[in-house]
Structures are given as structure tokens and as C-alpha cells.
Motif scaffolding. Sequence first.
Motif, PDB file in Angstrom:
ATOM      1  N   GLY A 316      -7.319 -85.172   8.585  1.00  0.00           N
ATOM      2  CA  GLY A 316      -8.513 -84.191   9.604  1.00  0.00           C
ATOM      3  C   GLY A 316      -8.656 -85.260  10.609  1.00  0.00           C
ATOM      4  O   GLY A 316      -9.363 -85.318  11.214  1.00  0.00           O
ATOM      5  N   THR A 317      -7.848 -86.895  10.411  1.00  0.00           N
ATOM      6  CA  THR A 317      -8.193 -87.266  11.130  1.00  0.00           C
ATOM      7  C   THR A 317      -6.813 -88.855  12.426  1.00  0.00           C
ATOM      8  O   THR A 317      -5.947 -87.098  12.185  1.00  0.00           O
ATOM      9  CB  THR A 317      -8.185 -88.867  10.410  1.00  0.00           C
ATOM     10  OG1 THR A 317      -7.116 -89.221   9.751  1.00  0.00           O
ATOM     11  CG2 THR A 317      -9.276 -88.863   9.254  1.00  0.00           C
ATOM     12  N   ALA A 322      -0.660 -88.730  13.994  1.00  0.00           N
ATOM     13  CA  ALA A 322      -0.037 -89.527  14.440  1.00  0.00           C
ATOM     14  C   ALA A 322       0.822 -89.439  13.570  1.00  0.00           C
ATOM     15  O   ALA A 322       2.002 -89.602  13.399  1.00  0.00           O
ATOM     16  CB  ALA A 322      -0.685 -90.770  14.564  1.00  0.00           C
ATOM     17  N   ALA A 323       0.785 -89.611  12.125  1.00  0.00           N
ATOM     18  CA  ALA A 323       1.529 -90.246  11.006  1.00  0.00           C
ATOM     19  C   ALA A 323       2.661 -88.776  11.198  1.00  0.00           C
ATOM     20  O   ALA A 323       3.128 -88.819  10.450  1.00  0.00           O
ATOM     21  CB  ALA A 323       0.872 -90.178   9.771  1.00  0.00           C
ATOM     22  N   ASN A 397      -0.079 -93.729   3.942  1.00  0.00           N
ATOM     23  CA  ASN A 397      -1.021 -94.383   4.161  1.00  0.00           C
ATOM     24  C   ASN A 397      -2.325 -93.384   5.213  1.00  0.00           C
ATOM     25  O   ASN A 397      -3.889 -94.657   4.794  1.00  0.00           O
ATOM     26  CB  ASN A 397      -0.682 -95.325   5.394  1.00  0.00           C
ATOM     27  CG  ASN A 397      -0.686 -97.339   5.325  1.00  0.00           C
ATOM     28  OD1 ASN A 397      -1.304 -97.519   4.014  1.00  0.00           O
ATOM     29  ND2 ASN A 397       0.382 -97.913   5.831  1.00  0.00           N
ATOM     30  N   ALA A 398      -1.967 -92.922   5.724  1.00  0.00           N
ATOM     31  CA  ALA A 398      -3.204 -92.298   6.703  1.00  0.00           C
ATOM     32  C   ALA A 398      -4.286 -91.693   5.170  1.00  0.00           C
ATOM     33  O   ALA A 398      -5.117 -91.179   5.457  1.00  0.00           O
ATOM     34  CB  ALA A 398      -2.863 -90.993   7.535  1.00  0.00           C
ATOM     35  N   ALA A 408      -2.226 -88.426  -1.876  1.00  0.00           N
ATOM     36  CA  ALA A 408      -0.973 -89.696  -2.250  1.00  0.00           C
ATOM     37  C   ALA A 408      -0.540 -90.079  -3.117  1.00  0.00           C
ATOM     38  O   ALA A 408       0.922 -89.698  -2.953  1.00  0.00           O
ATOM     39  CB  ALA A 408      -2.028 -91.122  -1.199  1.00  0.00           C
ATOM     40  N   VAL A 409      -1.584 -90.415  -4.145  1.00  0.00           N
ATOM     41  CA  VAL A 409      -0.405 -90.703  -5.645  1.00  0.00           C
ATOM     42  C   VAL A 409       0.321 -89.388  -6.242  1.00  0.00           C
ATOM     43  O   VAL A 409       1.278 -89.875  -6.719  1.00  0.00           O
ATOM     44  CB  VAL A 409      -2.089 -90.685  -6.970  1.00  0.00           C
ATOM     45  CG1 VAL A 409      -0.653 -91.336  -8.400  1.00  0.00           C
ATOM     46  CG2 VAL A 409      -2.699 -91.711  -6.246  1.00  0.00           C
ATOM     47  N   ILE A 410      -0.405 -88.082  -6.519  1.00  0.00           N
ATOM     48  CA  ILE A 410       0.338 -87.113  -6.482  1.00  0.00           C
ATOM     49  C   ILE A 410       1.799 -86.982  -5.488  1.00  0.00           C
ATOM     50  O   ILE A 410       3.043 -86.987  -6.058  1.00  0.00           O
ATOM     51  CB  ILE A 410      -0.259 -85.630  -6.082  1.00  0.00           C
ATOM     52  CG1 ILE A 410      -1.576 -85.806  -7.286  1.00  0.00           C
ATOM     53  CG2 ILE A 410       0.240 -84.282  -6.802  1.00  0.00           C
ATOM     54  CD1 ILE A 410      -2.460 -84.850  -7.467  1.00  0.00           C
TER      55      ILE A 410
END
Lengths: 480, 680
Positions: A316-317, A322-323, A397-398, A408-410
Motif C-alpha cells: 500500500g505504499t 512503483a515496484a 524491498n518494498a 517477503a520471506v514466504i
Amino acid sequence: MELNASLSLVRPEIILSFSALALLLLAAWKDQAGRLISILAVAALGAAAAFTASALGSGASAPAFDGLMVNDAFGNFSKLLIYIAAAVSLTIAPRFLEKAGAMRAEYPVLIVLSCIGMGIMVSATDLISLYIGLELQSLSAYVLASFVRSDGRSAEAGLKYFVLGGLASGMLLFGASLVYGFAGSTSFAAIGLAMDKEVGLGLIFGIVFILSGLAFKISAAPFHMWTPDVYEGAPTPVTAFFASAPKVAAIALLMRVVLEAFGSQVLVWQQIIIAVALMSIIIGAVGAIGQQNLKRLMAYSSINNVGFILIGLATGTEQGIAAMLVYLTIYVAMTLGGFVCLMQLKDKDGNYREEFADIAGLSKTRPALAAAFAIFMFSLAGIPPLFGFWGKLVVFNAAVAAGLLPLAVIGIAASVIGAFYYLKVVKVMYFDDAADVIADSDDKVLVWTGGILAAANSPLGYFAIPVLGVWTAVAAKALF
Amino acid sequence: MTSIHIIVFLPLLAALVAGLGQRFIGAVASKTITTAGLFTASLLSWPIFIGFLNGSETAYVAPVMNWVQSGDLSFDWELRVDALTAVMLVVITTVSALVHLYSWGYMEEDPDQPRFFAYLSLFTFAMLMLVTANNLVQMFFGWEGVGLASYLLIGFWYKKPSANAAAIKAFVVNRVGDLGFMLGIFGVFWLFGTVSIPDILAAAPDKVGSSIGFLGFRVDTMSLLCILLFIGAMGKSAQLGLHTWLPDAMEGPTPVSALIHAATMVTAGVFMVCRLSPLFETSQFALDVVTIVGATTAIFAATVGLVQTDIKRVIAYSTCSQLGYMFFAAGTGAYGAAMFHLFTHAFFKALLFLGAGSVIHAMHHEQDMRYYGGLRKHIPLTFWAMMAGTLAITGVGIVGVGGFAGFYSKDAIIEAAFASHSTFHMYAFGIGVLAALLTSFYSWRLMFLTFFGTPRWAQSEHIQHAMHDHGDHDEHGHDHAHTHAGHDDGTAGYHPHESPLPMLIPLGVLTLGAIFAGFVFHGGFIEAETGKAFWANSTLFFNEHLMHAMHEVPMWVKLSSTVAMLTGLLVAYVMYQLSKDAPQRLASAFAPLYRFFLNKWYFDELYDAVFVRPAFWFGRLFWKQGDIGIIDRFGPNGSAAVVSFGSKLAVKMQSGYLYTYALVMLLGLVTAVSWMMVRT
């Protein structure tokens, strides 16, 4: 809002609409002009793309048609991607369709119509215009899926897509009516205002239904079931189209709806997006392992990739959005490249082959093709130094920056599972005994397209990062 | 760029060119480049050494680059040149150059010669790095570099399982010593806040008497640090306890044994103790440990050397024993004598190894001395070279007149041990004399068995193979073989040939060294005044009083080593020349002792039982139970099973029927809606 001003803001759509009608007339007048019309359609897409590209860098945002649509950097970036993907799908198609006896003028016209729908989707700021765009795109897609009518699989794919798509549209409409009923407006801005206050169960149900309907369009699990069947059954150029342009449009649409209309209710939609993202990643990775058909494999690959893209949305950022756009751009290049390689798999009789067994030992007979295929597979698996790695990197990263470390880890763990089947393709091509069924390619267009896309996915792609970074950042800013 | 830079980096450059470029430049060019590089380095080294001897050079440090800059830890990569370095420079570059040349002949038939020469040059570079180090980290870098090169060269014939095993053994045993060295370096840095050798040595006296907590005990700081460092030296210099790798290292090609396992690498420990001698001088306890370990090694290795039958192993144990001499010399404070013995030993031990290589070359790779005999007439040049080496190692000479190299250096060690006032000096003296006797015995035994008597070649399998291969090419092969059997002179019809010129030149040069090195250089190394001037240009702690006292020991002390040498010679002569069955009778009369020596004091068996087998047991436990049983089962294999199960499930759910797909979609929707209802 003045009509003229509004019309000037939707110039790409106007160009494409007139082109589609003109080409349809041309087709009626000259029946066997499939190739000519294809070229003209590509030209029309090029013209539309030029208009969007000219506005790329600017952060200006202009509403049109009394708030039904908006012309902003986000929409322009998405449209450019869509038009390019559609143009590639048109360019690579003729030979395939001629072989199937279906190189008719309707193919380019349908693609152009679909592009109009997608253009409306990505710039819609109202539930009504959203639905119009979505249906225009979908209806074109149903027909495209069953374009080779003589082929039972193609017809089956079209029918399945149509029925399930209808179901999804129903969900979407039901959700839209709930939202309208509880928020009192169909405009994203007005819905967003209504959401700022305490939201009731009705509104939440509305959100859930709308998200479910859109999840179908981006083939996110558990609304993904149609994807392998349709991808396998549809003619390969159409599959390439499905996997690229409509994905971009639907994901962009999802981003806009979620952030502009439901933006303040982060907790509600974030849970759904995270759940859908994780399921897509895992089902995409696990489901692909058992596949023998390369097109089905690419279908699961696209489910898997959509999951990764949704991680960006879950944040949500602005960084996450952008990513996502970076990932989408790279994904389009990767997946189109994969299909271009698939389309070069022809045996000596000119029949298209799409099974794992057919590409065994391909590196010995067609080293360049095998190398390009390997580049796309490594890139899809996100292995550095190929460009696909960059997309995954910025998304993760985001996610980490937004505090979604477990997600992110999963995601990274699942991408290891995903790497298995991508690498299996490479392994079969390079280390298995040559099956020797694939003949030399006679299609220069495919060779060149494949070569360009392979170069884009190679480490050369990193040269695009500065430009891509600026464009996606400006585009992402437009949603906030 | 000074000559020291060239000396140090030329071998590295040559190694890189020969090692990486061998495919492009070919074998001969690779060999030429490395050999020429080493000869150049050697020619540049001697002026430096001579300069220090005549006092025209003073110690300096040549910078290379800033190496590490990390918080408090900061040191440069630089080349320290002082008297101590100069001694090592000439030893390393000279022996290395000669060994390179020798290898042209010895390795002539080997297909991998460029690799061999590249390794040799790489080793030389690492050794030079070690001796020019101005800080402990650089010394450790060289230390590990020579370990690596040693590993590569011992296992050079990697198709031989015994060579691989020996290489791994050398590496692993050295790790034990290296751990000590590393802990020593860590401790030094912790205590002094620097790894620069001059700074450490300057600060060391202030730390005397401090104590430190180690493994739960309060121990004297300096003793602990010195002993940790000495453990490193023990590993590299094959001292008792960590010596087991050296005899096995003889699996490598003989030039390697001469360069690495006789002249240079194994002396690195002695060099390190001498380099850090002011540090060791702060702890009498550590010096006592060095004395006892050195002396015990000297006697241990000598006893084992008595009964070995492999010519290279005899020399290997001899090396081990001589290193013991050097250590107890250092332990009793005679660092100059230790370095002197290192210097002379390098010449005569390299000579003995290269001579042995020449014998092995002549005898078609037979290494067992029991199958030699009577070679004097067949390979006279090798014989005379070996004779010079034997005279040097046994210390032949006349007190007050002069003698071979070992006469000066070994006698100096024995006399210094007597004259010293350290705690265990008489132990060292006694053992020094006794070991001199044994040294003389096993050295002459080697000479008698190899060069004298009648040929016993017929029993050798290598010789039989040689004759058999030869016979196959012969038209009358069959008849010929019969005539072989008819030879009753023990030669089996084999004719040993003298080695080619590239092997004889190094033998000649080293023979000169073995004869004259002691006479020419003893002044600079061990005489009180000249030695003091020479060593003043280095970190070596030169004990002037001890050197004076050394020359004033009673006459019987001076004569003792000569007597021991003569006794050993006499016994060997009686046993191996006059009476043919004396060795067998002696062996059966003292059967337990004989077996004890033959089995190398059962060190290998002990280590096998105490370390190797338990380690294997643990390894197997972790492998079978831990790795396969737990990690693989629940890790990779488990997750792979889950994934493939999930894949089957996903394929099964993909039925192809619309209603299934619609159902899944609706289930997803219902789940999401229900979840939201529960949540709010």
C-alpha cells in the motif's frame, strides 16, 4: 467539464476506436487482408503509444468526462505497456494463425478493441467506466480465445473463459452495487470519502466482491482455475496476449480501485490481497511442477508472478506501487519472450509442439533458441544477473520497507520452489538426450522478436533502470 | 621498487604465468620462466645477505600497500629486510632455484610439469612472504600459503590414493598447529593492540608477570602467548606430537621433499621462534617447553630413523630430528646457533634428498634400501654428493681445525646447550650427544646399504618391472628373461644410469654448500663479536654471554659429539659391512624395542584411536542420524515431498470441469466474506 477538453485527454482511445472501425470496414471490403490489417493495427497501436509516451514524464493529472476517467502518469505508463504488449502479440501471430487457417481480419480488430477497453480500465475513476472498460476487454478476449474455431481446444477455452468470466463479472457487479448502495456514489473519489468514516459490513462485502471479480481477471488464486485450461487451449499468440496486456490492465485497475476508492480501509483490503498473493505464489509454484505442457507451465508461471506483483500492492505504499510497475514491465518482457520461444517450436511438418518431451536436448539442434529460452526461464526464476531478478528485488524491498517481512520471506521461499520448474526447462533442453523433433525456424519475425526480448531480459536490461525508475515513480505518485 | 620486491614477487609472477598460461606457452616455456625467475631471485638475494654479513646493509622495511584498516586493527603489507630475513632469503631462493633446475631432470617424464613448476614457484612466493613479514598477519598469510603449496605438492600425483591421504594428513595436522598460532595472534593483538612485530617485541618486557584467564585458569600471559605461538611452530616444523605428517609427506615428488620438507617450510617454525625471540625470552617456562619438545623430538625421530627401510623416510626422520636440534638450541637461548643449523642443514639436507632422488631415479623408482647395494660404482657422482651430505650431517671435523657444515652448527648447539643456564640444558645436552650418535648411525647405515656391499636389486618389484618392460621390446625377450634369472650377482641384469646434467648441477652446488657453509659463515652466525654485529640488524635475541661461554666449555664437551659421531659410524660399519646378519640378530634380540621404533613409537596408532576413529564415529553419527535422519528427512526431502504432494493435489483439482472451477471461485469468495464477518 467541457467535452472537447475531455476528448483531447483520451486521444489514444479515440485513435484506436476509429482505427478499429476503419479496419473492420476494410476487412469487409477485402476479405483476405489479414496481414495488411495486422500491420495497420500495429501502426494504430504505435500512434496511440506515441501519444501516451509523450505524456509519460509529467505528473499532471486531468479528469475527463466529469470524473469518469482520468489522464495521469499512472494510466499513461500502463497504457504504453499494454499497447506494446498488444503490438508484439499482433506481430508474432500471422504465421501461426495462417497455419491454423484462421488468419482473418477480425484478429487484429479484436486486439485493438480489447486495447480500447484496457485503456479505459486503467484510466477509469468510476465504477461504471471501470465496468465498461472491463467488459469491452473481456468480450474481445472471449472471442480471441476461441479464435481458431476449427480447433476443439480453442473453442473449449473460449467457452470456459466466457462462462467463468461471466461469473466473475457478476461478482464484480454485485460488489459494485453494494458499494454504491452504502457509499452513495460510483465515483472512486466519493467512495473514498465515504470510506473515511466508519464502514459497515455492507461496504466491506462490496469490497470483497469487487476484489474477487478483479482477482479473476488477473488470474490470482483461488480465482485462477480457468487460466491453465484457457492458456493451453487458446492459440499461442492469443495466450501470449492474455498473459501480457490484460494482466497489466487488470492489475493497474486493481491498484487504482484499491488505492483511490478503498485507500483508507487498508486493513480490509490488505488482508485479502496478502491472502490472494500468498495463495497465488504457492499454487503457481506448486501447480507448475506436475505439468508436461509448456503452455500450461507458462499459465502457472503467470499465476505465480501475479502473486509476487500483489506483494507490492499489499504494502500500500508508493514504493510498493512503483515496484509493482517495474515488475510488471519486466514480467511482460519475460512472458512474451517465453511465448515467442514456444511459438518457434515447430516440427518438420510445420506443426506446433508444446510438450516438455519435444524440447529435450534442444540446445544441440537449436542452440540460439535454447539459449534465449534459458534466459527467459532464468529471468522468470529471478536468478541474477538476469533482469527478472531486479523485479523481484524491488518488490521484496518494498515489502520489507513496509514491514511485511514474513510475506517477503514466504515469497522468497516460494520462489525457490518456482525455480524448480523453470530450471527443469533448462535442464531438459541442455542435459537430456536430443529428441530431435524441432525443425529450424523459418520465421524471421519470431527470431528477431525473441532476440530483442532476450536482450531486454539479459543484464543489458539494467541499463533501463534509471529511466524505468523515474517513470514508475512518477506513475506511482499519481495514485496517492 | 627495490630488489626485495623483485625477489618476492618474481616467483609469484612466474607461478601465475606458468600455472594459468601453461596451455598457451607450453611446458618448456613454463619451466624456463619459473626456473629463470628463481635464479634471478637467488642472484638478487645473495648481495643482500653478504651486505648484512659485512655490515654494509642495515635493516629496513619496504612498503607494498596498506592492507587492513578496520577499527583498531590496522597494518600494512610490507617487506621487512634484516639479517634474519637475509639468511632465509638466500636459503629459500637458492634451494628453490636448484630444486627447479633439478626437476627438469627428475620430472622429465611427467605430463603435468607446468603445474608442478607453478606450484614450486607459488610455494617459494609464500615462503618469502612468511620470512619478510613485518606483522603477524602477513606471517600467517605466508604460513598458510606454504601449507597450501605443501598440500598441493604432496598430493601432486593425485591419482595415487596414498599421496592424497598424505596431503590431507599434512593439511589437517597443520591445522592443529595453525589453531595455536591463530590463538597466539589473537592473544597478542588483544594484549598489545597491534600485530606489528617490532611493536610487539618492544612492548613485551613491560607485560612480564601479568596473568590472563584462559580456559578457566589464571596463567602467565607471556607463557601462554609464547606456547600458543610455539604450537603453531610445532605443527609446521613437525615437532613431537604434530610430526606425523612429515614422513607421510614423502609421497610427494622428491624435489618437493628437498625444498619444502627439508630446507624451507619445515624450518618456518624455527624461524618464527627466532623472529619472536625477544618475546620468548620473557617467559622461561615457554623456553623450557621449547627445549624439552625440541630435544625429545631430536631423540625420538633419530630412534625411528634407525630402523626405516625407505630411503626418503630415513631422511625425513633425520630432518625431524635436526629440527629438534634447532628448537632446543633456541630453547636454551642460542638462537644464533639455531639459525646457523637451519642454514647449514638447508644445504646438506637438500643435498641428501636430491641425492636420494638421484638414486631413486637411477633405481627405477625403487625406494627401499633393502633392494639397493653396490651402487657406488654405477652412479659415482651421486655417491660422492651423498657422501658429502653424510659427512656434513654427521658433523665430521676436527676440533680446533675445521670440518664439514654440520660440524660447526651441530657442535655449536650441543656446546651451547651445555653452557646455557636454562633449567633443562643438561637434558638437551645429553640428548644432543646421544642423537648425534644415532644420526651418525642411520646416516652411515643409509650409505652402506645404498652404495656399498653387493647389489640386491633382483628382489625389487620396480626393477623387475623395468626389466620386464624392457624385455617386451626385445625380440628375444623370452630368452633374455631367462638369462636375467641366471644373474647371480643380484643385479637382475639392470644397469643403473647416472642422472642427467640438470640433476647433477644442483647436487654439485649443494655439495659445495655442505662442505663449506659451516666454515665460511660460522663467524657471522655464532661468534660472539661478529655474530653480535650481524644479528644486531634483526629482531633475533643474540645472547652474547652464551656464545662466549659456548667456546669455553671443557674439552670433553667439545669432543663428545665427535666421539658420538665416530661411534655411530663404527657401529654402522660393523653391522652393515662386516657382519651381514647383525641387524637381524639385533632386531630379534630386542624385538619389542625394534617394533616400537619401527612403528614410530605408535604415534599414528595412538592418534588413530584417540582422534581419528572418534572423529569418524562422530562424523558418521552426524551424517547418518543428524544429516540424513533429521535435516534431510524434514528439510529438503520433507519439503520436496510436501511440494510434490501439493502438485498432485493441484493437478487433481484442475479437473477441466467448469463446475469445479466455479465452485473453487465461490468457495474462495465465501471464505473471504466469512472471514470479514468474523473479523468485524
